[in-house]
Design an enzyme around this catalytic site. Structure first.
Site, PDB file in Angstrom:
ATOM      1  N   GLU A  84      -1.684 -24.855 133.423  1.00  0.00           N
ATOM      2  CA  GLU A  84      -2.289 -24.471 132.136  1.00  0.00           C
ATOM      3  C   GLU A  84      -3.806 -24.651 132.123  1.00  0.00           C
ATOM      4  OE1 GLU A  84      -0.161 -26.510 129.023  1.00  0.00           O
ATOM      5  OE2 GLU A  84       1.428 -25.035 129.055  1.00  0.00           O
TER       6      GLU A  84
ATOM      7  N   GLU B 244       7.889 -22.524 131.669  1.00  0.00           N
ATOM      8  CA  GLU B 244       8.380 -23.649 130.869  1.00  0.00           C
ATOM      9  C   GLU B 244       8.997 -23.063 129.601  1.00  0.00           C
ATOM     10  OE1 GLU B 244       5.276 -26.556 130.187  1.00  0.00           O
ATOM     11  OE2 GLU B 244       4.652 -26.511 132.286  1.00  0.00           O
TER      12      GLU B 244
END
Ligand code: GAL
Length: 658
Positions: free
Chosen positions: A142, A296
């Site tokens: 991220e 995710e």
């Protein structure tokens, strides 16, 4: 298709690994992501590498038919490295240096970060290059954030020099004569750090925008550095990165360019939030104009200090199917088992702290069994969207720097259109302003205030070739360096829209104006902004209904080439956006997937080898009964439906026409 979990074997004792892998296999899982935060375990001391534990895990997983995505662990540099090279810590705009204790404590212009990244990534790649279990890599985790340290300032100056060539040019483009900010040489240039105001966006708009761009390029370059290492050592592996929802800290189109495919992290939360994940999926798909992975996928209540709502029975599976319905080709749940320690003690996984398979495990297992049977019918299948929404990060940054109107957010404007399209059962691609728009019947470009030659050319070409375009306030008002143009608005897009902007102003918060349509018997509330339009070749579609400009043109349509260009000098309000979009969709002859909105019910279509599958998801807490024309088979349950279909609460059907 790939179906699995994010797994942290380093959080559990070795005896547990076999049990975990067996449970995963029994749940029909075939992939796990590993090691993206395991730097301290792989290299516990500088130059001392220990892959023995990871080898064991990978071997156990492979024995159970499970492939591996390895994370490069650069989002969590270990303590020994930070102590040795504190220059890796980033600095915020107030001049505070980050400390140890969380993660992502990295300045992407630190040479030391580059040096140690090269070592750890090469070592991992060399070690696993011949390992048949490894399918690919996730770079870092991220990406995001901005650093304001001296190293970044130096790199910023270099970046600017490449862009503007001469200091005079930079002064001209930024307009530094304003408040005597003229720079005499590159070394004088500042980054937008704390000045008189704690708000960095009060700096020169050209400087702030360039800093945002520079930092985006910085992160893209750091990612590319890792990709280059991997491509050399493991050219046979795929490479991805896990993007964040609607994050706008960097230009995601650029970040996606060097990757094989995009992945993103999806935490929808509750059933009140069904449209946002849909939008984020469509954003992810638009980045490379193809299907993507969810790296995710939420599998339980989320939480660091505070815990979110528990997904109800069926909801975890439903949200995972929503991902697939929007183009996901892999579902990887975060995380396998809830961790008993660390900041994320309450970020729940498929298993709880006790590791006992319970409701969430059995739900995941059911879905695993289903996907094994049916995924070949839609995997890699595209989404046949007829509508494009243009999202441009540079423009998003302009409105972040200067929102124009209190609380205005570029993404919320996009969201407003998107939500109405969603409720009207219309699929959308979210694309870049220079994407090929040829296949869309309608393109919505709400806020292209910053334009350049390529964007302008793309819009003219699209409409000329028969496309229908709608743009909104401040379109074409700025050049690419964030200066307001001195031409009559909408500048170079005047001919396309066939109008001139006479005057503009804000509509204050909680106040409205009206759009009164000329032909249709329709009145719509609008808010945020008004622009009084002066048609040159365009026709007036609607006029303002209130204030001193009552009766002035507010919405126009211009025939251009084979297409039509609409200009709306305001924003249809939240309350009336569905009405407006419904009108727009009719004007554009777009066929929805279902002809009337059904609250809480979502429609999505994927096309594989010319065959359509229709996903209908019921997010409601009650069963729904939907009328259908014709006969269908639900490929999940192999059940035939004629003229109607019943879908239980938090469940879905995937239909093929028969
Ligand atoms: C994601 C992140 C994961 C984990 C998760 C829960 O954003 O990639 O590593 O932190 O959130 O907080």
């Amino acid at each position: 298709m790939f179906y699995g979990v994010d797994y942290y074997p380093e959080h559990w004792s070795e005896e547990r690994w076999e049990i975990d892998a067996k449970l995963m296999r029994e749940a029909n899982m075939n992939i796990v992501r590993l090691a993206e935060f395991a730097w301290a375990k792989i290299e516990p001391e500088e130059g001392k590498f220990d892959f023995s534990w990871l080898d064991k895990v990978v071997e156990i997983l492979e024995k159970n038919g499970i492939k591996v995505i390895l994370g490069t662990p650069t989002a969590a540099p270990p303590k020994w490295l930070m102590d040795k090279c504190p220059d890796i810590y980033p600095v915020d705009y107030m001049g505070h240096t980050y400390g140890f204790g969380l993660r992502k404590h990295t300045c992407y212009n630190s040479e030391n970060l580059y040096r140690y990244t090269e070592i750890i990534v090469s070592k991992m790649a060399e070690h696993y290059k011949d390992c048949s279990a490894v399918f690919g890599w996730q770079i870092d985790n991220e990406f995001g954030g901005r650093c304001y340290c001296d190293k970044c300032q130096k790199a910023f100056r270099k970046w600017l020099k490449k862009k503007y060539i001469t200091i005079d040019q930079l002064n001209k483009e930024w307009g530094t004569i304003f408040w005597s900010q003229v720079y005499r040489n590159w070394d004088e240039i500042i980054s937008p750090r704390y000045s008189m105001s704690a708000d960095i966006t009060t700096h020169n708009p050209g400087l702030v925008l360039d800093y945002y761009r520079f930092y985006s390029d910085t992160i893209v370059a750091f990612q590319k550095f890792q990709i280059d290492i991997l491509r050399k050592i493991v050219p046979h592996h795929v490479i991805t990165h896990n993007f964040m929802k609607l994050y706008n800290g960097l230009n995601y189109f650029d970040l996606a360019k060097d990757l094989d495919f995009v992945s993103w992290d999806n935490y929808p939360g509750t059933s009140d939030n069904i449209i946002e994940p849909a939008l984020a999926h469509d954003v992810a798909r638009g980045l490379k104009n193809t299907t993507f992975w969810v790296m995710e996928q939420q599998s339980g209540p989320r939480g660091w200090q505070i815990i979110s709502e528990n997904p109800e029975p069926g909801q975890m599976r439903l949200f995972a199917y929503q991902s697939i319905a929007h183009g996901a080709d892999a579902i990887i749940y975060f995380r396998w088992r809830t961790c008993p320690f660390g900041t994320e003690q309450y970020w729940h996984g498929i298993l709880g702290h006790d590791g006992v398979p319970r409701r969430r495990y059995f739900e995941a297992k059911q879905m695993g069994e289903e996907l094994k049977r049916i995924s070949s019918m839609f995997e890699k299948g595209n989404i046949p969207a007829q509508v494009a929404i243009i999202r441009c990060y540079d423009n998003e940054w302009v409105f972040e720097i200067q929102p124009h109107v209190k609380k205005f957010r570029y993404i919320d404007h996009i969201r407003r259109y998107y939500e109405a399209l969603f409720r009207n059962n219309i699929q959308v691609d979210v694309v870049s302003p220079v994407a090929d728009l040829g296949k869309y019947k309608l393109a919505i470009a709400p806020q292209l205030t910053l334009t350049n030659e390529k964007i302008i050319e793309n819009l003219y070409k699209y409409v000329k070739n028969g496309g229908i375009l709608i743009s909104g306030f401040r379109t074409g008002a700025r050049d690419w360096n964030n200066r307001i143009i001195m031409d009559v608005l909408p500048g170079e897009l005047r001919e396309l829209f066939g109008i001139e902007i006479e005057e503009y102003g804000i509509i204050p918060e909680n106040k409205f104006n009206l759009l009164k349509f000329e032909k249709e018997n329709m009145i719509i509330n609008c808010d945020t902004w008004y622009e009084i339009l002066s048609p040159i070749t365009a026709q007036v579609i609607a006029r303002f209904g209130d204030n001193f400009f009552e009766g002035s043109p507010a919405l126009t349509m211009n025939n251009y080439g084979n297409g039509r260009a609409y200009y709306i000098g305001s924003v249809p309000s939240e309350k009336d956006i569905d009405k407006f979009v419904y009108w727009l969709v009719k004007e554009s002859e777009i066929h929805p997937l279902y002809d009337k909105p059904i609250p809480g019910v979502e429609f999505s279509c994927r096309v594989k080898d010319g065959k359509e599958v229709l996903f209908i998801l019921n997010h409601n807490s009650k069963e729904v009964n939907i009328e259908l024309i014709g006969s269908y088979v639900d490929i999940i349950k192999s059940k035939k439906w004629e003229n109607h279909i019943e879908i239980p609460s938090k469940d879905l059907v995937i239909l093929q026409k028969i």
